[in-house]
Design a protein around this motif. Structure first.
Motif, PDB file in Angstrom:
ATOM      1  N   TYR A   1      -0.865  -6.220  -2.328  1.00  0.00           N
ATOM      2  CA  TYR A   1      -1.821  -5.165  -1.933  1.00  0.00           C
ATOM      3  C   TYR A   1      -2.979  -5.107  -2.924  1.00  0.00           C
ATOM      4  O   TYR A   1      -4.151  -5.051  -2.536  1.00  0.00           O
TER       5      TYR A   1
ATOM      6  N   TYR B   1       2.317   1.636  -3.379  1.00  0.00           N
ATOM      7  CA  TYR B   1       1.283   2.047  -4.323  1.00  0.00           C
ATOM      8  C   TYR B   1       1.045   3.559  -4.213  1.00  0.00           C
ATOM      9  O   TYR B   1       0.982   4.260  -5.216  1.00  0.00           O
ATOM     10  N   THR B   2       0.942   4.049  -2.977  1.00  0.00           N
ATOM     11  CA  THR B   2       0.702   5.479  -2.763  1.00  0.00           C
ATOM     12  C   THR B   2       1.845   6.307  -3.342  1.00  0.00           C
ATOM     13  O   THR B   2       1.618   7.358  -3.930  1.00  0.00           O
ATOM     14  N   ALA B   3       3.053   5.808  -3.193  1.00  0.00           N
ATOM     15  CA  ALA B   3       4.209   6.589  -3.638  1.00  0.00           C
ATOM     16  C   ALA B   3       4.398   6.545  -5.149  1.00  0.00           C
ATOM     17  O   ALA B   3       4.818   7.526  -5.755  1.00  0.00           O
ATOM     18  N   ASN B   4       4.078   5.406  -5.760  1.00  0.00           N
ATOM     19  CA  ASN B   4       4.454   5.241  -7.166  1.00  0.00           C
ATOM     20  C   ASN B   4       3.290   5.175  -8.152  1.00  0.00           C
ATOM     21  O   ASN B   4       3.463   5.518  -9.315  1.00  0.00           O
ATOM     22  N   CYS B   5       2.134   4.704  -7.728  1.00  0.00           N
ATOM     23  CA  CYS B   5       1.087   4.389  -8.702  1.00  0.00           C
ATOM     24  C   CYS B   5      -0.134   5.291  -8.593  1.00  0.00           C
ATOM     25  O   CYS B   5      -0.844   5.518  -9.575  1.00  0.00           O
ATOM     26  N   LYS B   6      -0.381   5.810  -7.371  1.00  0.00           N
ATOM     27  CA  LYS B   6      -1.644   6.481  -7.101  1.00  0.00           C
ATOM     28  C   LYS B   6      -1.864   7.703  -7.978  1.00  0.00           C
ATOM     29  O   LYS B   6      -3.006   8.001  -8.344  1.00  0.00           O
ATOM     30  N   SER B   7      -0.787   8.407  -8.340  1.00  0.00           N
ATOM     31  CA  SER B   7      -0.953   9.646  -9.102  1.00  0.00           C
ATOM     32  C   SER B   7      -1.672   9.396 -10.422  1.00  0.00           C
ATOM     33  O   SER B   7      -2.334  10.284 -10.938  1.00  0.00           O
TER      34      SER B   7
ATOM     35  N   TRP C   1      -9.107   7.136 -11.334  1.00  0.00           N
ATOM     36  CA  TRP C   1      -7.849   7.212 -12.069  1.00  0.00           C
ATOM     37  C   TRP C   1      -7.864   8.390 -13.019  1.00  0.00           C
ATOM     38  O   TRP C   1      -8.938   8.909 -13.352  1.00  0.00           O
TER      39      TRP C   1
ATOM     40  N   ILE D   1      -7.197   5.769  -6.252  1.00  0.00           N
ATOM     41  CA  ILE D   1      -7.382   4.845  -5.132  1.00  0.00           C
ATOM     42  C   ILE D   1      -8.102   3.605  -5.668  1.00  0.00           C
ATOM     43  O   ILE D   1      -9.150   3.744  -6.309  1.00  0.00           O
TER      44      ILE D   1
ATOM     45  N   GLN E   1       0.823  -1.208   0.000  1.00  0.00           N
ATOM     46  CA  GLN E   1       0.000   0.000   0.000  1.00  0.00           C
ATOM     47  C   GLN E   1       0.860   1.261   0.000  1.00  0.00           C
ATOM     48  O   GLN E   1       0.587   2.214  -0.720  1.00  0.00           O
ATOM     49  N   LYS E   2       1.926   1.209   0.807  1.00  0.00           N
ATOM     50  CA  LYS E   2       2.844   2.358   0.857  1.00  0.00           C
ATOM     51  C   LYS E   2       3.470   2.588  -0.513  1.00  0.00           C
ATOM     52  O   LYS E   2       3.555   3.718  -0.996  1.00  0.00           O
TER      53      LYS E   2
END
Lengths: 325, 304
Positions: free
Chosen positions: B118, B50-56, B66, B60, B47-48
């Motif tokens: 995740y 994902y937030t740093a690399n993919c979420k942008s 998206w 969510i 999850q961490k």
């Protein structure tokens, strides 16, 4: 009568004497006791200190000139550089480096994360820019595109030539910096810069917690001063730590490459992919802004070809549009 | 509206055309499995990451928020995403395509598996298949030794990999290796990844003109690309494989913008000349005034 009178007086005296002596005794005992306790505590802490001192516990420390030395643990102190240190090292720059930035315009879709990260780091207001993404259109029938524009950190900086007080200067690693402690706010540099990279602080600096106690860092321009100039610093404070600039790391779209020209390599801030600088520039037809002025910028642009996103007016995000229609 | 319809059609057509190009994953990669079982801890790590690399871009998971790009990044919790096998997901994260960047150099293999663990938490029907043989090394109980040698004649780096244990020493065969050179902010991949031969040898070609330090030294790193099998086995060596570089400081030349000490000679001469002329003129005036004063003194004396 006099004897009668005397007796109770004597008795009273005896009582008094007894009473005071008891009090005195208790007082003395208290005093001696606390003195003994303090003494013991002092002795014990001294003993512990001595024991630790002779424990021979050492720690390995890397000195500034790259020597690994061993020193006793108790001699380690936190190092906080003072203004003088900041000013000296900030003027000198990092030896053997030539920082260079490559901005790939084909990937920029105005996410403005670079702008936000920069403003956050340098304590700027939302309308104060060290880097900004501009909407560009060369002529009426050519496409529009976004262009992030930081300071170009020219190798022939006109802004530095015109500064009357040596407040703005160029360093050995190519970065052009400003000393807000020296700047008199004449704004010669603003008018000399052909890229409009500089901004004037019309207001008191944005009040950020902890700024008052903070020592002015010339490599971060924080805390800056009202009535002086500031601009993009290529995040000189971060480069000293070996980390890429704030804007470069913040971009979600892989627009920025940053690296050392002496190593002929640049690293993408998003994908962390390292590529040859010369190959990247060669294969993509890179260019610099206003080369005819002979300012020799250290920022290269890759043309906005093969863009994979639709151009949208600033402020109109893809997300909003999808949900409104 | 008239303009909007063709524009929208074009976008839709473009979108379908791009999404129609299936993202095919090589068959040998499809079945790749994680070496560890997914649990709450891996999901948390994932999850961490994902937030740093993919979420942008991907938003969510499950929220369908998206970024509206072409082709669409999509929601990782969607059925379309979850249809991918673990190996397919892994391959796509590693290689990337179009606007989806490659995470080969950003995330390690174990980090990508954590990320997948995740994303699988959004799939109720998912049952994990763990790689049957969980070994930390393809050569159990052996230490993998890597040796690098620089051939200046043909600008190549020879690498030999051997698995040395107490009993025997065998060549590490058919293992993919990557040669990298350390740069300030990352590792520059040199040449393509190559497999070791039957003797455990592999040869990489160094690119021409790669700058080293003043002696031409560069820090060269050899790594196995299959991190799950070989762990972080690798070798870092300083080789004289680069081009010696002598770059002077950027403030070394005399220039108008440089410090007063480094100002161009003509500026120093002009300035000093100007100062001398000005002071000379002042001195001349003072001398003349003195002469006039003396003449005046003499004439008053004569008149008396």
């Amino acid at each position: 009568m006099s004897e009668k009178k005397k007796k109770p007086a004597e008795e009273k005296n005896l009582d008094e004497i007894l009473d005071t002596s008891r009090r005195d005794f208790l007082k003395k005992v208290g005093l001696v006791g606390s003195a003994a306790l303090t003494g013991a505590a002092a002795l014990y802490s001294g003993y512990r200190f001595e024991k630790e001192k002779h424990s021979g516990a050492t720690i390995k420390v890397l000195t500034e000139d790259n020597r690994l030395v061993e020193i006793p643990v108790e001699q380690v102190k936190d190092y906080k550089p003072g203004l003088k240190v900041y000013q000296t090292r900030g003027r000198e720059g990092i030896e053997g480096k030539r920082w260079v930035m490559v901005i790939d315009l084909s990937k920029c879709r105005n996410a403005r994360k670079c702008v936000e990260a920069c403003q956050d780091a340098h304590h700027l207001r939302p309308y104060e820019y060290h880097i900004n993404t501009l909407v560009m259109q060369e002529s009426k029938n050519t496409p529009r595109y976004f262009m992030p524009k930081p300071c170009q950190h020219c190798d022939n900086p006109p802004c530095v030539s015109v500064c009357p007080v040596d407040a703005t200067f160029k360093r050995q690693d190519g970065i052009v910096l400003i000393d807000n402690e020296r700047c008199i706010g004449c704004r010669f540099c603003m008018s000399a810069c052909p890229y409009s990279a500089r901004m004037f602080h019309w207001q008191e600096p944005l009040a950020v917690e902890g700024d008052k106690e903070r020592v002015y860092d010339i490599e971060l321009n924080v805390p800056h001063k009202k009535g002086t100039i500031s601009k993009c610093l290529f995040s000189a404070d971060r480069l000293r730590e070996g980390i890429m600039p704030y804007c470069v790391s913040a971009c979600p779209n892989g627009v920025f490459y940053f690296g050392d020209e002496n190593e002929d390599a640049v690293t993408n801030g998003t994908t962390k992919e390292t590529v040859r600088l010369s190959e990247l520039l060669e294969q993509n037809g890179a260019y610099r802004l206003l080369p005819e002025l002979g300012t020799k910028p250290r920022v290269y642009y890759l043309p906005p070809k093969n863009r994979i996103f639709e151009f949208r007016e600033p402020g109109e995000t893809e997300y909003k549009e999808q949900h409104n229609t | 509206m008239r303009k909007l319809i063709p524009a929208l059609t074009a976008i839709l057509l473009l979108g379908t055309r791009l999404s129609a190009q299936d993202w095919t994953v090589p068959d040998d990669r499809k079945g790749r499995l994680s070496t560890f079982a997914f649990d709450d801890e891996t999901r948390k790590t994932g999850q961490k990451l994902y937030t740093a690399n993919c979420k942008s871009c991907h938003g969510i998971p499950g929220e369908d928020n998206w970024l509206r790009l072409v082709p669409p990044p999509g929601d990782p919790a969607s059925e379309k995403f979850q249809k991918n096998s673990d190996g397919e997901m892994f391959y796509k994260v590693v290689t990337g395509r179009g606007q989806m960047p490659s995470f080969r150099t950003v995330l390690s293999a174990n980090e990508i598996w954590a990320l997948i663990s995740y994303l699988r938490s959004y799939n109720q029907g998912y049952v994990q298949q763990v790689m049957q043989l969980i070994t930390s090394s393809a050569y159990p109980d052996a230490e993998i030794r890597i040796a690098l040698a620089w051939n200046s004649a043909d600008s190549t780096v020879d690498i030999s990999a051997t698995a040395v244990s107490e009993k025997s020493s065998v060549a590490v065969t058919d293992a993919e290796m990557q040669l990298m050179v350390q740069r300030r902010f990352g590792h520059l991949a040199v040449d393509e990844p190559r497999n070791t031969d039957s003797r455990g040898f592999v040869r990489f070609r160094m690119p021409a003109g790669l700058p080293g330090d003043t002696a031409g030294n560069v820090l060269v790193m050899a790594r196995f690309t299959d991190e799950e099998t070989f762990g972080s086995a690798g070798k870092d060596t300083i080789l004289r494989a680069g081009m010696p570089s002598f770059n002077e400081s950027l403030v070394a030349p005399r220039a108008m913008w440089n410090t007063a000490r480094k100002a161009p000679v003509w500026i120093i001469l002009t300035y000093l000349g100007g100062v001398l002329i000005a002071w000379g003129f002042i001195m001349l005036v003072l001398l003349k005034l003195r002469d006039i004063f003396i003449i005046g003194e003499n004439s008053t004396l004569n008149n008396k």
